[in-house]
Design a protein around this motif. Structure first.
Motif, PDB file in Angstrom:
ATOM      1  N   ASP A   8       1.650   1.361 -12.024  1.00 29.20           N
ATOM      2  CA  ASP A   8       2.176   0.237 -11.249  1.00 29.20           C
ATOM      3  C   ASP A   8       3.669   0.402 -10.962  1.00 29.20           C
ATOM      4  O   ASP A   8       4.147   0.083  -9.874  1.00 29.20           O
ATOM      5  CB  ASP A   8       1.901  -1.094 -11.947  1.00 29.20           C
ATOM      6  CG  ASP A   8       2.415  -1.154 -13.376  1.00 29.20           C
ATOM      7  OD1 ASP A   8       2.666  -0.085 -13.981  1.00 29.20           O
ATOM      8  OD2 ASP A   8       2.560  -2.270 -13.908  1.00 29.20           O
ATOM      9  N   LYS A  15       6.871   2.210  -3.013  1.00 28.54           N
ATOM     10  CA  LYS A  15       6.518   1.148  -2.056  1.00 28.54           C
ATOM     11  C   LYS A  15       5.139   1.395  -1.447  1.00 28.54           C
ATOM     12  O   LYS A  15       4.945   1.346  -0.238  1.00 28.54           O
ATOM     13  CB  LYS A  15       7.591   1.000  -0.988  1.00 28.54           C
ATOM     14  CG  LYS A  15       8.910   0.572  -1.571  1.00 28.54           C
ATOM     15  CD  LYS A  15       9.966   0.414  -0.527  1.00 28.54           C
ATOM     16  CE  LYS A  15      11.220  -0.083  -1.236  1.00 28.54           C
ATOM     17  NZ  LYS A  15      12.436   0.438  -0.745  1.00 28.54           N
ATOM     18  N   ARG A  17       0.983   0.380  -1.824  1.00 27.59           N
ATOM     19  CA  ARG A  17       0.026  -0.599  -2.348  1.00 27.59           C
ATOM     20  C   ARG A  17      -1.170   0.127  -2.962  1.00 27.59           C
ATOM     21  O   ARG A  17      -1.505   1.238  -2.565  1.00 27.59           O
ATOM     22  CB  ARG A  17      -0.451  -1.533  -1.245  1.00 27.59           C
ATOM     23  CG  ARG A  17       0.654  -2.388  -0.678  1.00 27.59           C
ATOM     24  CD  ARG A  17       0.075  -3.401   0.292  1.00 27.59           C
ATOM     25  NE  ARG A  17       1.112  -4.237   0.856  1.00 27.59           N
ATOM     26  CZ  ARG A  17       1.541  -5.369   0.294  1.00 27.59           C
ATOM     27  NH1 ARG A  17       1.025  -5.777  -0.833  1.00 27.59           N
ATOM     28  NH2 ARG A  17       2.485  -6.073   0.871  1.00 27.59           N
ATOM     29  N   SER A  18      -1.804  -0.530  -3.901  1.00 28.01           N
ATOM     30  CA  SER A  18      -2.980   0.033  -4.559  1.00 28.01           C
ATOM     31  C   SER A  18      -4.058   0.410  -3.552  1.00 28.01           C
ATOM     32  O   SER A  18      -4.696   1.449  -3.673  1.00 28.01           O
ATOM     33  CB  SER A  18      -3.562  -0.969  -5.567  1.00 28.01           C
ATOM     34  OG  SER A  18      -2.644  -1.240  -6.586  1.00 28.01           O
ATOM     35  N   LYS A  19      -4.231  -0.436  -2.556  1.00 26.23           N
ATOM     36  CA  LYS A  19      -5.237  -0.198  -1.517  1.00 26.23           C
ATOM     37  C   LYS A  19      -4.952   1.112  -0.779  1.00 26.23           C
ATOM     38  O   LYS A  19      -5.860   1.889  -0.485  1.00 26.23           O
ATOM     39  CB  LYS A  19      -5.242  -1.374  -0.542  1.00 26.23           C
ATOM     40  CG  LYS A  19      -6.267  -1.281   0.547  1.00 26.23           C
ATOM     41  CD  LYS A  19      -6.247  -2.523   1.416  1.00 26.23           C
ATOM     42  CE  LYS A  19      -7.350  -2.479   2.440  1.00 26.23           C
ATOM     43  NZ  LYS A  19      -7.424  -3.713   3.214  1.00 26.23           N
ATOM     44  N   GLU A  29     -10.400   0.460  -4.996  1.00 26.72           N
ATOM     45  CA  GLU A  29      -9.268  -0.356  -5.429  1.00 26.72           C
ATOM     46  C   GLU A  29      -9.471  -0.838  -6.858  1.00 26.72           C
ATOM     47  O   GLU A  29      -8.502  -0.962  -7.615  1.00 26.72           O
ATOM     48  CB  GLU A  29      -9.091  -1.552  -4.506  1.00 26.72           C
ATOM     49  CG  GLU A  29      -8.557  -1.193  -3.135  1.00 26.72           C
ATOM     50  CD  GLU A  29      -8.396  -2.419  -2.266  1.00 26.72           C
ATOM     51  OE1 GLU A  29      -7.588  -3.304  -2.621  1.00 26.72           O
ATOM     52  OE2 GLU A  29      -9.088  -2.495  -1.242  1.00 26.72           O
TER      53      GLU A  29
END
Length: 73
Positions: A8, A15, A17-19, A29
């Motif tokens: 994380d 910058k 996102r997990s997606k 995800e």
């Protein structure tokens, strides 16, 4: 658990996102979420390699060993 997952932190630094990570390396995800929370028993080197390549980092940037205080006698 003495192994701490900092995925994380690296996602925030990059910058990303997990997606976006999930789509780029071909996992769900939910799997990324489980990795981030440290609720997995292991990770395949192939998956770790893909994460490192995408985030341009080293495995040590994602995981670290932090011994439990109760283990040090």
């Amino acid at each position: 658990m003495p192994i701490v997952v900092d995925l994380d932190v690296m996602l925030a630094r990059r910058k990303v996102r997990s997606k976006e990570l999930a789509a780029a390396i071909g996992i769900t995800e939910q799997q990324v979420s489980l990795l981030k929370s440290g609720k997995v028993k292991g990770v395949r080197f192939e998956t770790l390699e893909k994460i490192c390549a995408f985030l341009e980092c080293q495995p040590g940037d994602l995981i670290r060993y932090e011994p439990d205080q109760s283990d040090t006698n």
